[in-house]
Each structure stands twice: as structure tokens, then as C-alpha cells.
Scaffold this motif. Structure first.
Motif, PDB file in Angstrom:
ATOM      1  N   GLU A 328       5.426 -18.689  52.738  1.00  0.00           N
ATOM      2  CA  GLU A 328       5.722 -17.259  52.802  1.00  0.00           C
ATOM      3  C   GLU A 328       4.435 -16.448  52.692  1.00  0.00           C
ATOM      4  OE1 GLU A 328       8.490 -13.760  50.761  1.00  0.00           O
ATOM      5  OE2 GLU A 328       8.676 -15.839  50.060  1.00  0.00           O
ATOM      6  N   LEU A 329       4.314 -15.417  53.520  1.00  0.00           N
ATOM      7  CA  LEU A 329       3.114 -14.592  53.574  1.00  0.00           C
ATOM      8  C   LEU A 329       3.304 -13.319  52.755  1.00  0.00           C
ATOM      9  CD1 LEU A 329       2.370 -14.938  57.410  1.00  0.00           C
ATOM     10  CD2 LEU A 329       1.554 -16.373  55.520  1.00  0.00           C
ATOM     11  N   TYR A 330       2.281 -12.995  51.976  1.00  0.00           N
ATOM     12  CA  TYR A 330       2.290 -11.798  51.126  1.00  0.00           C
ATOM     13  C   TYR A 330       3.561 -11.763  50.267  1.00  0.00           C
ATOM     14  CZ  TYR A 330      -1.422 -10.351  54.325  1.00  0.00           C
ATOM     15  OH  TYR A 330      -2.580 -10.304  55.080  1.00  0.00           O
ATOM     16  N   ALA A 331       3.879 -12.883  49.696  1.00  0.00           N
ATOM     17  CA  ALA A 331       5.114 -13.004  48.914  1.00  0.00           C
ATOM     18  C   ALA A 331       5.047 -12.137  47.657  1.00  0.00           C
ATOM     19  CB  ALA A 331       5.342 -14.463  48.526  1.00  0.00           C
ATOM     20  N   GLY A 332       6.188 -11.612  47.279  1.00  0.00           N
ATOM     21  CA  GLY A 332       6.305 -10.912  46.011  1.00  0.00           C
ATOM     22  C   GLY A 332       5.893  -9.462  46.016  1.00  0.00           C
ATOM     23  N   GLY A 333       5.657  -8.893  47.182  1.00  0.00           N
ATOM     24  CA  GLY A 333       5.262  -7.488  47.200  1.00  0.00           C
ATOM     25  C   GLY A 333       5.044  -6.980  48.603  1.00  0.00           C
ATOM     26  N   THR A 352      -3.751   2.294  45.159  1.00  0.00           N
ATOM     27  CA  THR A 352      -2.480   2.527  44.467  1.00  0.00           C
ATOM     28  C   THR A 352      -1.765   1.216  44.179  1.00  0.00           C
ATOM     29  OG1 THR A 352      -2.207   4.703  45.472  1.00  0.00           O
ATOM     30  CG2 THR A 352      -0.216   3.626  44.659  1.00  0.00           C
ATOM     31  N   SER A 353      -1.683   0.352  45.184  1.00  0.00           N
ATOM     32  CA  SER A 353      -0.981  -0.916  45.028  1.00  0.00           C
ATOM     33  C   SER A 353      -1.580  -1.741  43.895  1.00  0.00           C
ATOM     34  CB  SER A 353      -1.019  -1.700  46.341  1.00  0.00           C
ATOM     35  OG  SER A 353      -0.285  -2.892  46.249  1.00  0.00           O
ATOM     36  N   ARG A 354      -2.904  -1.772  43.813  1.00  0.00           N
ATOM     37  CA  ARG A 354      -3.548  -2.574  42.770  1.00  0.00           C
ATOM     38  C   ARG A 354      -3.338  -1.972  41.385  1.00  0.00           C
ATOM     39  NH1 ARG A 354      -8.716  -5.698  45.353  1.00  0.00           N
ATOM     40  NH2 ARG A 354      -7.656  -6.264  47.296  1.00  0.00           N
ATOM     41  N   CYS A 355      -3.402  -0.650  41.296  1.00  0.00           N
ATOM     42  CA  CYS A 355      -3.192   0.003  40.000  1.00  0.00           C
ATOM     43  C   CYS A 355      -1.760  -0.188  39.519  1.00  0.00           C
ATOM     44  CB  CYS A 355      -3.517   1.485  40.093  1.00  0.00           C
ATOM     45  SG  CYS A 355      -5.273   1.861  40.328  1.00  0.00           S
ATOM     46  N   ALA A 358      -1.036  -3.754  38.449  1.00  0.00           N
ATOM     47  CA  ALA A 358      -1.670  -4.064  37.167  1.00  0.00           C
ATOM     48  C   ALA A 358      -0.876  -3.483  36.001  1.00  0.00           C
ATOM     49  CB  ALA A 358      -3.102  -3.524  37.143  1.00  0.00           C
ATOM     50  N   LEU A 359      -0.171  -2.382  36.250  1.00  0.00           N
ATOM     51  CA  LEU A 359       0.636  -1.740  35.218  1.00  0.00           C
ATOM     52  C   LEU A 359       2.071  -2.264  35.187  1.00  0.00           C
ATOM     53  CD1 LEU A 359      -0.629   1.919  35.737  1.00  0.00           C
ATOM     54  CD2 LEU A 359      -0.999   0.508  33.695  1.00  0.00           C
ATOM     55  N   GLY A 360       2.391  -3.185  36.091  1.00  0.00           N
ATOM     56  CA  GLY A 360       3.742  -3.732  36.144  1.00  0.00           C
ATOM     57  C   GLY A 360       4.748  -2.772  36.754  1.00  0.00           C
ATOM     58  N   GLU A 505       5.466   9.853  31.426  1.00  0.00           N
ATOM     59  CA  GLU A 505       4.372   9.180  30.719  1.00  0.00           C
ATOM     60  C   GLU A 505       3.742   8.091  31.579  1.00  0.00           C
ATOM     61  OE1 GLU A 505       7.425   9.674  29.555  1.00  0.00           O
ATOM     62  OE2 GLU A 505       7.024  11.250  28.078  1.00  0.00           O
ATOM     63  N   ASP A 506       4.587   7.336  32.262  1.00  0.00           N
ATOM     64  CA  ASP A 506       4.077   6.290  33.157  1.00  0.00           C
ATOM     65  C   ASP A 506       3.254   6.897  34.291  1.00  0.00           C
ATOM     66  OD1 ASP A 506       5.178   3.949  31.920  1.00  0.00           O
ATOM     67  OD2 ASP A 506       7.147   4.514  32.698  1.00  0.00           O
TER      68      ASP A 506
END
Length: 534
Positions: A328-333, A352-355, A358-360, A505-506
Motif C-alpha cells: 500500500e502506498l502512502y498508507a495511513g494518511g 501543515t501535514s507534518r505539524c 506530530a500533534l496527533g 486550544e488545539d
């Protein structure tokens, strides 16, 4: 000032120019009357072409030829009521020496405001001074006073007090450290933006030169849309059918018919599913972290529109795509997609995607056109509620009820002769972070702020859709502490990036991480409106 010359730019597609001409004609009539009351004659720099049925500049060459006859010191007014291709007029405007005013009608009927902001962002990138105005009927005191200011001084001033440069030292320690860490990781491994043909629809402001991108860790893989079509031919029918079944099972509604010239057909959807698989595989082959498909020119004459594929790519939950070995390519997102090859939006989407990861948080993000808006009474308080729309790239996670609330409608025939479905829905209520990466003064900048998507009554939402483009997703958004006129005066692009956060807050914490990461990458950060990060 005794005289001013009016120019306007249109589409490369004559069907769109003819359809939008009545709105442009009305705008020019009202604007001419306003100038007349000030004792100024506003006349067209080129005649209306009655045989073609419109008076738009419809090519770069035509624009250059018209500007060759305009005195370099003339008072120049650019007016638009429709989407326009900036490169039709930018060559002439870059060398023009007289005062320039750009104007649009405040209407959602056609993307005139979108066209205005694209030109404005392009002029900012080019370092060309200009003034800008907008009005619904060209009779309100604000517009008339600002027009008088331009006529008497050659410039218009706007209140930009809602914008302030980031003081990185005031960011909370935790988010600041995380942002710097993410920037270090990006600069070490570096990012590849897969660019499927550059310069979509003359959007000069959407092209970021390598000399600016590379120091921030971003590099381009320049791909051809013809290669994408060729890749689509290698995708099996069973693979495309599996994507369609996945969407059907999730509850997506496809508004299909039998006439391919005016209706969405199953064959068009099947082709779009092949494009989704092909684009994902090509991105993987070239190691891309995000991709952008131009699609408006060239591709629209070859295959169905890319909108459905774009929306799927940007969603965290999407139909799985496998390589030839079954991995599977680019799995999970998501695999971030920047609509219309807007590279500013591409840089933003990757950061944005990386930030957010990282914050879940859900990293599903997209750009939208700053299309239009009106005030609306919410909880006893009048708020300016924007209508944001984009034909492609909108992820289902941004919709009320997700995929089950998503509808695919045929792209308007005047834009897309071979059809293809969009992925539309109503933006779900929640807190958002909005932003825009742009070029000014030979450097990369980003504006960012906080806001909310609000859910309006069904009747009001339907009215707003009917005032704009009902085939496209609709987001009713409020930008905290930023008025209508403040955003229009400042915004350096036709597009704005959006991403959700679970709470206020998030959203504030995520914005702080993103601001720190952008700053550490060497991008100049500006906070807009009511933003509390420390």
C-alpha cells in the motif's frame, strides 16, 4: 485626473467568456458612472468584440498588443466580474508607469473576487505598486470615498493593523521546540513537490522559483500531465472499480446521468478512479511528498476532471492504492495535493501535514478560493461569514457526515467538456487554522490566523450555494479578528489553506507549532487577526 483607461481579462475558454460577459458589462457600466460623477472619463482601452460575444482579453498576445497602444503614464483601471487569466495583462502592467487600480464586483455569481485576488497577488510578487477596491453596487460610501482618494492621489490606503510579524520568542516553549524539530527533519531529508505542469490558468503568484524554495528544503519534480494520462492507461478496470466500490460503500452520492456532454456518467467516474491510482503511483515512483495537477488546460481535453482524485488524495481516510507488488502506498494518511498547481498551497500543505501528524491531529487539509461572503446574524451577533469554495482537493473529512455527506456532481460543461465529478459537501462546524504562503519582495512569507467554520441554516446554505457554484463544496467560514475589507486588502492570493483542530486550544497550539516550523525554515511569518499563541 480627467481620463482613465479600462482593461479587463477573461478566460482562455470562450464558452466561459461568453457566459460571464453580461456580469462584466454591468460592472463596467456602474464603474463608468462612478468615474463620471467624479469628472473623470473612464473608457475601454480596446473595443468589445461583437462577433465573439464579449469584451475580455482572451490571450497573452492579445493583452500585449492592447498594452502596446496604451500610454505608459495613463491612469489604468483593471476591472473584473469573472475569473481571469492574470498572464493576459501582467506583461503590460509590469512595464506600466502610471497609477494602477484593480476593481471587482462583490458578487459570488462568477469568481470575479477570486480573479482580483489572483492578479493582486501576482502584482505583489512582481513588485508592482497598485491600489485595489471592491463593491457590491458601487454606490456605498466606503467605495466612493476610496475611489475619490485614488482619483485625487493616485493611490488607495487600507487599514492593515490586523497584521503583525511573528515574534518567535513569544511562542510557548513546547510548540516552539516541536516546530523547530520538524523543520530540522524536513531540511535534512528535504521535500519533493510533484508538479504536473506549471502555471495553471496564468497564476503567476502560484509559481515559486527554485531559488526561494530550495533553501527551505523544497524541491520540484517537474512532471507532465501527458505522462499522467499514459499512466492511467496502465490501470486495470478492476482496480478502478475497487475504488468506486470503496466510495459507494462509504456512502458517497454520485449524481449520474446518461448524456456525457452535460451529465456525470459512470464512465467518467471510472476514469477519475484510474487517475487517482495513477497519480498516487507516479508520486511514489518519484518520491514525492505532495503533488499538484494543473488539470484546467490540456488535461481537460484528454480525460475527465481531476477533482474527485484530488479530494481523495487529501483525505486521511481514502481508498487504498497499491504498487505492483501489492504494497500500500502512502498508507495511513493523505498524499497532499495542491489544486491548480498552487505551489504556495503545496508548501503550506506539507508543513501543515507534518505539524498536525506530530500533534496527533487529523492532517487532512486543502486550499479554497476566497470566493465571496456576506454578514450573517449568529447567536445575536452579526458576523462576516465567508463562502469558500474549490472545485477539487476538498477532503471528505472536512464535510458534515464525511463521505456519507459527500456528493459528486458533474463539473460545469463550460469549463470541462469531458466532464468528471467533483467531491462536494458542506463544511462541518469547528475551529480552523487558515494560512497563505506567498512571495513578496523576493522572499517567502506566510500569513496565518485562527477561525471557525459555522453551520448555517439549510435555507441560507442553499442560497449561498445558488449564489456561487453549486457543484463545488461550500465552507462558511469566519476569520477571527479579520474583517471583509481587511482580508481583501491584505490577502496575496486567490487561495487560502484550511485545516481543522478539535478545539480552540488545539488550534492555537497547532498554529504555534506551524508558525515556529515556518520561521525555522526561513519563511517570514505574519499573524493576522485575533491570534493568542503565548
Amino acid at each position: 485626473m480627467k481620463e482613465a483607461l479600462l482593461i479587463t481579462s477573461g478566460d482562455l475558454r470562450e464558452s466561459a467568456n461568453k457566459t460571464c460577459w453580461p456580469a462584466q458589462e454591468e460592472l463596467e457600466l456602474r464603474l463608468t458612472e462612478c468615474f463620471q460623477k467624479e469628472g473623470v472619463a473612464l473608457r475601454r482601452a480596446f473595443p468589445v468584440d461583437k462577433e465573439r460575444g464579449h469584451g475580455f482579453l482572451s490571450s497573452q498576445r492579445m493583452g500585449m498588443d492592447v498594452f502596446a497602444k496604451i500610454p505608459a503614464d495613463a491612469n489604468l483601471v483593471f476591472a473584473t466580474a469573472a475569473w481571469q487569466y492574470t498572464h493576459h495583462v501582467l506583461p503590460g502592467m509590469r512595464s506600466h508607469q502610471g497609477p494602477i487600480l484593480t476593481v471587482a464586483n462583490w458578487s459570488g455569481q462568477w469568481p470575479g473576487l477570486v480573479g482580483l485576488l489572483n492578479l493582486n497577488g501576482s502584482l505583489v510578487k512582481a513588485g508592482k505598486p497598485f491600489s485595489t477596491l471592491w463593491s457590491e453596487r458601487f454606490e456605498d460610501p466606503w467605495f466612493l470615498n476610496k475611489l475619490h482618494e485614488w482619483i485625487t492621489t493616485g493611490r488607495v490606503t487600507h487599514d492593515l493593523s490586523h497584521v503583525r510579524s511573528l515574534d518567535v520568542e513569544k511562542l510557548p516553549a513546547g510548540p516552539a521546540a516541536l516546530g523547530r524539530k520538524l523543520a530540522e527533519e524536513l531540511l535534512k531529508r528535504k521535500v519533493i513537490l510533484g508538479v504536473f505542469d506549471e502555471g495553471c490558468m496564468g497564476m503567476y503568484n502560484a509559481i515559486i522559483d527554485d531559488e526561494l524554495l530550495n533553501p527551505c528544503g523544497f524541491f520540484k519534480e517537474r512532471l507532465s500531465q501527458s505522462a499522467l494520462v499514459a499512466k492511467m492507461r496502465t490501470i486495470g478496470d478492476n482496480e478502478a472499480s475497487a475504488v468506486r466500490k470503496w466510495l459507494d460503500d462509504r456512502g458517497v452520492t454520485f449524481e449520474t446521468g446518461k448524456d456525457p456532454l452535460t451529465e456525470l456518467t459512470d464512465e467518467q467516474i471510472h476514469e477519475q478512479c484510474k487517475m487517482y491510482i495513477a497519480a498516487t503511483r507516479m508520486a511514489h515512483e518519484f518520491g514525492c511528498d505532495a503533488i499538484g495537477i494543473q488539470y484546467q488546460q490540456g488535461l481537460k481535453d484528454m480525460v475527465a476532471a481531476s477533482d474527485l482524485a484530488e479530494g481523495l488524495l487529501n483525505n486521511a481516510d481514502r481508498p487504498p492504492v497499491f504498487d505492483e507488488s501489492g504494497r500500500e502506498l502512502y498508507a495511513g494518511g493523505p498524499l497532499p495535493h495542491f489544486n491548480e498547481v498552487d505551489e504556495g498551497a503545496g508548501v503550506d500543505a506539507v508543513v501543515t501535514s507534518r505539524c498536525w501528524r506530530a500533534l496527533g491531529l487529523d492532517p487532512s487539509t486543502t486550499l479554497h478560493d476566497v470566493r465571496w461572503g456576506e454578514p450573517y446574524l449568529l447567536h445575536g451577533k452579526e458576523e462576516f461569514v465567508w463562502v469558500l469554495q474549490i472545485s477539487g482537493a476538498a477532503p471528505a473529512n472536512h464535510f458534515v457526515h464525511g463521505y456519507a455527506g459527500a456528493v459528486s456532481s458533474r463539473q460545469p460543461a463550460m469549463y470541462f467538456p469531458l466532464g468528471g465529478g467533483t467531491l462536494k459537501g458542506i463544511g462541518r462546524p469547528g475551529r480552523i487554522v487558515w494560512s497563505r504562503v506567498f512571495v513578496e519582495g523576493g522572499a517567502l512569507h506566510v500569513d496565518m490566523g485562527l477561525g471557525s467554520v459555522v453551520l448555517l441554516p439549510e435555507e441560507e446554505t442553499r442560497r449561498r450555494w445558488e449564489q456561487t457554484t453549486p457543484q463545488w463544496p461550500l465552507v462558511n467560514a469566519i476569520f477571527d479578528g479579520v474583517s471583509r475589507d481587511a482580508l481583501m486588502a491584505r490577502h496575496r492570493a486567490n487561495h487560502v489553506n484550511l485545516v481543522y483542530a478539535p478545539s480552540a486550544e488545539d488550534a492555537a497550539r497547532a498554529l504555534a507549532v506551524k508558525a515556529a516550523m515556518m520561521d525555522a525554515l526561513g519563511i517570514r511569518v505574519h499573524l493576522c487577526g485575533e491570534v493568542q499563541v503565548g
